[in-house]
Design an enzyme around this catalytic site. Structure first.
Site, PDB file in Angstrom:
ATOM      1  N   ALA A 196       0.826  -1.211   0.000  1.00 35.81           N
ATOM      2  CA  ALA A 196       0.000   0.000   0.000  1.00 35.81           C
ATOM      3  C   ALA A 196       0.861   1.262   0.000  1.00 35.81           C
ATOM      4  O   ALA A 196       0.605   2.212  -0.750  1.00 35.81           O
ATOM      5  CB  ALA A 196      -0.940  -0.004   1.208  1.00 35.81           C
ATOM      6  N   GLU A 197       1.888   1.281   0.835  1.00 35.01           N
ATOM      7  CA  GLU A 197       2.751   2.467   0.900  1.00 35.01           C
ATOM      8  C   GLU A 197       3.506   2.663  -0.401  1.00 35.01           C
ATOM      9  O   GLU A 197       3.679   3.793  -0.866  1.00 35.01           O
ATOM     10  CB  GLU A 197       3.725   2.387   2.075  1.00 35.01           C
ATOM     11  CG  GLU A 197       4.574   3.634   2.160  1.00 35.01           C
ATOM     12  CD  GLU A 197       5.046   3.984   3.557  1.00 35.01           C
ATOM     13  OE1 GLU A 197       5.831   4.949   3.655  1.00 35.01           O
ATOM     14  OE2 GLU A 197       4.642   3.334   4.523  1.00 35.01           O
ATOM     15  N   THR A 198       3.934   1.584  -1.019  1.00 37.57           N
ATOM     16  CA  THR A 198       4.625   1.680  -2.300  1.00 37.57           C
ATOM     17  C   THR A 198       3.710   2.306  -3.349  1.00 37.57           C
ATOM     18  O   THR A 198       4.110   3.239  -4.054  1.00 37.57           O
ATOM     19  CB  THR A 198       5.093   0.282  -2.760  1.00 37.57           C
ATOM     20  OG1 THR A 198       6.038  -0.225  -1.811  1.00 37.57           O
ATOM     21  CG2 THR A 198       5.721   0.329  -4.140  1.00 37.57           C
TER      22      THR A 198
END
Length: 140
Positions: A61-63
């Site tokens: 998700a952060e990527t």
């Protein structure tokens, strides 16, 4: 803020070598500031009980959110994650998961994306929200 839309290969060429993206096996399918899609294998990204690790879901998700924010200030801008939260809805032991990030807000200093991670049957595994601080390249 978005400049000329780069290709996925142009974007990937700007990533440092030997990153968590590589180690987790994340593969991008679609990239724009507004929408990003990537897959990640469950194998190699599990916790001790054999289920997909929640941290791996958060890293996916952060990527996605960070790359979306980075593309918003492309080229030469900066995007740094400032907040992420995730709700894990169900577990999975095998296969490939897909993350789809959709922009909530693409601003001058903050960008937020909602990320939905699903299994191969389309069942929602995780819903996350990430916010990034962004800065356009000097002179942009």
């Amino acid at each position: 803020m978005t400049g000329t839309a780069p290709s996925i290969d142009e974007i990937l060429a700007t990533f440092a070598a030997d990153t968590l993206v590589d180690r987790l096996g994340i593969r991008f399918q679609e990239m724009s500031p507004e929408r990003l899609v990537a897959t990640m294998p469950v194998e190699g990204n599990t916790q001790v009980a054999g289920f997909l690790h929640g941290g791996a879901s958060c890293a996916l998700a952060e990527t996605l959110g960070s790359v979306g924010a980075y593309l918003h200030v492309w080229p030469g801008g900066l995007a740094l994650g400032t907040d992420i939260n995730a709700t894990h809805h169900r577990s999975v032991r095998s296969g490939l998961v897909t993350g789809v990030a959709t922009a909530i807000s693409l601003g001058r200093t903050l960008c937020s994306h909602e990320v939905v991670i699903s299994d191969e049957e389309g069942r929602r595994l995780c819903t996350a929200r990430i916010t990034n601080f962004v800065r356009a390249a000097h002179g942009s």
